[in-house]
Design an enzyme around this catalytic site. Structure first.
Site: not given
Length: 267
Positions: A49, A153
């Protein structure tokens, strides 16, 4: 060069040590070195990210190297080419996001190991990891010292967790609370009771399989919960969040403004 490669982070996981970490998202070697002097057991350099290039990752590895904190690099994806580059610049512990199946896990394992154990390309003479060809028996040592962590996830990954845990070469599984809660239908709500129940169950299953269990918790109470549930490598903060909180708090001492840090925040 008769040098032996070691990976204290991996050794700590094998010994069952609890290791406390910090997320690094600022992309600079200067901030990475400041964090390395704080005494965290491990520092996650975020290449997913945060806008890190391979050269950014390289400089942060250099900055952390003189200190006891151990670097972990999270890549944007588990591509074979990117894994090869990052291992060559000296990363010994990788975190690969969005691993949903055992087959994906096997592909990542193969990309991180030299033949005959895998398909990592050979180029030790130009690799910082091999001290530019000076480390004897580097390929075998690299295979042995590498620590590979994968992120679970998503709902699909939960369904395949037991199969992922059976893949040889996976040292640990990291639960991504933000994406996991969104996938389960509770976006931005990792604290929902159902999400919490699933996280606790995952940590138990991971540890029962003999793997290390990891988590990122920006809330100290959640970090303590995960540690109590058995997670043994837990990141307890994100550098950019800590920085913005400190900036907002300091400004609020002198100006009549509502600090955004007073609002509920998540990663």
């Amino acid at each position: 060069m008769n040098a032996l490669l070691s990976n204290p982070f991996k050794e700590g996981l094998r010994e069952g040590d609890t290791q406390i970490g910090l997320w690094l998202s600022s992309t600079t070697s200067y901030m990475a070195e400041i964090a390395a002097t704080s005494g965290y057991d491990w520092l996650l350099i975020d290449g997913e990210h945060a806008p890190n290039t391979v050269q950014d990752l390289y400089h942060q590895l250099q900055a952390i190297a003189p200190y006891a904190s151990q670097p972990v690099i999270r890549l944007i994806e588990g591509s074979k080419a990117l894994i090869k580059q990052v291992l060559d610049i000296g990363a010994q512990t990788l975190l690969i996001p969005m691993v949903d199946t055992a087959e994906q896990a096997r592909q990542v394992v193969s990309a991180t190991r030299y033949p005959p154990l895998g398909q990592r390309g050979v180029g030790a003479s130009v690799a910082r990891a091999a001290r530019w060809g000076r480390i004897d028996n580097y390929m075998a040592q690299a295979n042995e010292s590498l620590c590979l962590l994968v992120q679970v996830e998503s709902k699909v990954a939960l369904e395949n967790l037991d199969a992922i845990l059976e893949v040889e070469g996976i040292d640990g599984v990291f639960i991504g609370p933000a994406d996991l809660s969104a996938s389960l239908g509770y976006p931005d709500n990792a604290g929902h009771p159902e999400v919490q129940r699933i996280i606790e169950s995952c940590i138990y299953r991971i540890r029962a399989a003999g793997k290390a269990a990891g988590f990122l918790a920006v809330d100290p109470a959640m970090a303590q919960k995960c540690l109590a549930w058995g997670a043994n490598f837990v990141a307890v903060g994100v550098d950019t969040m800590l920085y913005t909180e400190a900036l907002d708090s300091r400004l609020a001492m002198f100006k009549s403004v509502q600090s955004v840090s007073t609002a509920k925040r998540s990663y």
